[in-house]
Design an enzyme around this catalytic site. Sequence first.
Site, short mmCIF file in Angstrom:
data_model
loop_
_atom_site.label_atom_id
_atom_site.label_comp_id
_atom_site.label_asym_id
_atom_site.label_seq_id
_atom_site.Cartn_x
_atom_site.Cartn_y
_atom_site.Cartn_z
N GLY A 20 84.79 -20.92 5.06
CA GLY A 20 85.43 -20.04 4.09
C GLY A 20 85.48 -18.63 4.60
O GLY A 20 85.14 -18.37 5.77
N LYS A 43 74.19 -23.43 4.93
CA LYS A 43 75.22 -22.44 4.59
C LYS A 43 74.90 -21.17 5.36
O LYS A 43 73.86 -20.54 5.13
CB LYS A 43 75.22 -22.18 3.08
CG LYS A 43 76.25 -21.14 2.65
CD LYS A 43 76.39 -21.11 1.14
CE LYS A 43 77.37 -20.05 0.69
NZ LYS A 43 77.59 -20.06 -0.75
N ASP A 142 80.91 -16.16 -10.12
CA ASP A 142 82.12 -16.60 -9.39
C ASP A 142 82.44 -18.03 -9.81
O ASP A 142 82.47 -18.95 -9.00
CB ASP A 142 81.85 -16.53 -7.87
CG ASP A 142 83.11 -16.80 -7.04
OD1 ASP A 142 84.22 -16.67 -7.58
OD2 ASP A 142 82.97 -17.13 -5.84
#
Length: 250
Positions: A20, A43, A142
């Site tokens: 991303g 991540k 988010d």
Amino acid sequence: MVVDNCPFLRNCEHSLLFQGAEACLYILKDPNNVTHNGMFLLKKRLVKSYRHAKLDKKLTQKRITQEGRTLLKCQKLGIKVPIVYLSDLNERVILMEYLDDYQSLRNVLESRSLDNSVLKILSANVANVVAKLHDNSVIHGDLTTSNVLVKELKVENGTPESENMIEKSVTRNFSIVPIDFGLSSSSDTSEDKAVDLYVLERAILTTHANMTSFFDSFLENYVTASKYGSATKAKLDEVRARGRKRDMMG
Ligand SMILES: Nc1ncnc2c1ncn2[C@@H]1O[C@H](COP(=O)(O)OP(=O)(O)OP(=O)(O)O)[C@@H](O)[C@H]1O
Ligand SMILES: [Mg+2]
């Protein structure tokens, strides 16, 4: 194999799952079978070279800390989220459980594979989880459809008589897992909760045409599921009005 100088990747069999704007997500082999599926998810937040290096480090560390902290808080509250195994601020990583049998709500809605009655159940399941987050002062920050993972659970309902009958009613139900808590915060204000709902509404309506009814049903369920649902809904109307004003002014 992706080349990365990160020690977690250098010393472990891995593949890239997702890249991303903010992070790369890798699937790592779990050689010791600590996990249920033999895999970890790593991540790794990317360095943003357009930011001042010190500011970039500070912001990234804040997001990693916040993500880990909120994932643990959710686990404590009994909200299903990926288990966190470790975080390393210098390496900009979080190592967590890989939910290989889940897909994002975004994919589920885009695939159009569910009929309206099942979408209603799904929206209620999502609403219950968002209400539980909010009732425990967790603001996601988010709340897009990519940041909600979904897995269908098959539950068979049957009275003792119906066990022997040909037809058994099957209730469709979904396990809902919120993820990506880097922008999360702790707050009890209806404003913060309403902004979460507004972000979700925009994500649903802009990426999934004809999904108005999905959000309507979500909101109806949220109002009943959350202790302060009506106040948050009223605030959402204000947030929407501000959003419209901003859109008009460009
Ligand atoms: N634990 C997990 N198990 C399975 N899939 C996951 C998991 N975490 C993330 N994913 C998948 O990877 C995608 C990207 O993850 P995530 O949302 O955490 O990163 P991101 O959007 O790049 O993060 P950020 O916005 O914080 O930079 C998700 O939309 C989801 O499809
Ligand atoms: Mg995300």
